[in-house]
Motif scaffolding. Structure first.
Motif, PDB file in Angstrom:
ATOM      1  N   GLU A 126       5.276  -1.844   3.890  1.00 16.96           N
ATOM      2  CA  GLU A 126       4.168  -1.061   3.138  1.00 16.96           C
ATOM      3  C   GLU A 126       3.240  -1.570   3.399  1.00 16.96           C
ATOM      4  O   GLU A 126       1.746  -0.982   3.419  1.00 16.96           O
ATOM      5  N   TYR A 130      -0.254  -0.295   5.449  1.00 16.79           N
ATOM      6  CA  TYR A 130      -1.794   0.129   4.828  1.00 16.79           C
ATOM      7  C   TYR A 130      -2.740  -0.828   5.502  1.00 16.79           C
ATOM      8  O   TYR A 130      -3.769  -0.124   5.777  1.00 16.79           O
ATOM      9  N   ARG A 167      -8.387   0.313  -3.633  1.00 11.20           N
ATOM     10  CA  ARG A 167      -6.978   0.371  -3.605  1.00 11.20           C
ATOM     11  C   ARG A 167      -6.509  -0.728  -2.849  1.00 11.20           C
ATOM     12  O   ARG A 167      -5.340  -1.212  -3.001  1.00 11.20           O
ATOM     13  N   GLU A 168      -7.417  -1.490  -2.181  1.00  8.30           N
ATOM     14  CA  GLU A 168      -7.171  -2.607  -1.397  1.00  8.30           C
ATOM     15  C   GLU A 168      -6.209  -3.638  -2.271  1.00  8.30           C
ATOM     16  O   GLU A 168      -5.527  -4.622  -2.095  1.00  8.30           O
ATOM     17  N   VAL A 171      -2.952  -3.347  -3.506  1.00  9.30           N
ATOM     18  CA  VAL A 171      -2.041  -3.618  -2.427  1.00  9.30           C
ATOM     19  C   VAL A 171      -1.671  -5.032  -2.500  1.00  9.30           C
ATOM     20  O   VAL A 171      -0.674  -5.673  -2.398  1.00  9.30           O
TER      21      VAL A 171
END
Length: 250
Positions: A126, A130, A167-168, A171
């Motif tokens: 995942e 990304y 969002r990074e 992750v």
């Protein structure tokens, strides 16, 4: 003298009102870019620093084993038909030099103007999906290193302006990453081939790290790759795709 001071004050006032917020940010960005690397610290200061783990092999010379591994992989890069597997070995060496827990190696695609992962260690499918393609406006240390053509070091991703509210960051946290550094792969001729990034599960202290071994590796690898510029990785190599007994130190 008084009139001169009045003129200076008037000029400054005019400058202040004529330049908007964006211009001030641009000036700040220019100031930051003058630094050789970016070090992002948090507000806890010494408390956080005392808890952080300095990179392994800090200010220590490379071991004979590591030196031999570098010689072997450089020779393979100059002669191999597919550099993909050897780039994973390069990444493993970089991870070892920095005492990191995981990492990625990206090639710069000039036509698409982006970084593409060609080797990785320790990431989930995942996360690789990304970060598989990183563009200049991506909130990552590798994108910043690409833009500035210099190392970018973040001691704590949770407080870095690169990641807060992105969002990074979510992750990275899902991968257990607390710190990261990205070093551009630039040849002795000034050609940028890509970027390798090493990631850490614990906070780091950038000032205690000796950059020289990593910088030498980056130049040596890029110079070797330039000799075989017609060859590009045919696939993304990650984790167990190389047999354990053929990995560096195996």
């Amino acid at each position: 003298m008084s009139r001169k001071r009045d003129l200076i004050t008037s000029d400054f006032a005019g400058w202040r009102y004529k330049h908007d917020y964006v211009e001030l940010l641009n000036l700040l960005g220019h100031y930051l870019s003058l630094h050789f690397c970016i070090v992002c610290r948090d507000n806890v200061g010494t408390t956080r620093t005392s808890e952080a783990k300095a990179m392994a092999t800090v200010k220590e010379p490379l071991t004979p084993v590591t030196g031999h591994e570098i010689e072997v992989v450089l020779q393979r890069l100059r002669n191999s038909k597919d550099v993909g597997a050897d780039l994973l070995r390069v990444l493993d060496i970089a991870i070892g030099i920095t005492g990191a827990d995981m990492g990625t190696l990206q090639r710069f695609d000039e036509r698409a103007d982006c970084l593409i992962i060609v080797a990785s260690r320790g990431f989930s499918p995942e996360a690789l999906n990304y970060f598989g393609v990183v563009r200049r406006d991506t909130n990552t240390t590798c994108a910043a290193a690409l833009m500035r053509r210099m190392r970018v070091f973040v001691e704590d991703v949770s407080t870095s302006y690169l990641f807060v509210g992105t969002r990074e960051l979510d992750v990275l946290r899902s991968c257990g990453i607390a710190a990261a550094q990205s070093t551009p792969l630039i040849s002795s001729n000034g050609h940028l081939w890509g970027v390798f990034t090493t990631h850490f599960r614990e906070l780091q202290i950038e000032r205690e790290f000796d950059h020289a071994p990593l910088d030498r590796l980056a130049v040596q690898v890029t110079d070797s790759l330039e000799q075989r510029e017609d060859l590009v990785p045919s696939q993304h190599f990650h984790d167990k795709q190389i047999a354990e007994d053929s990995q560096p130190g195996g």
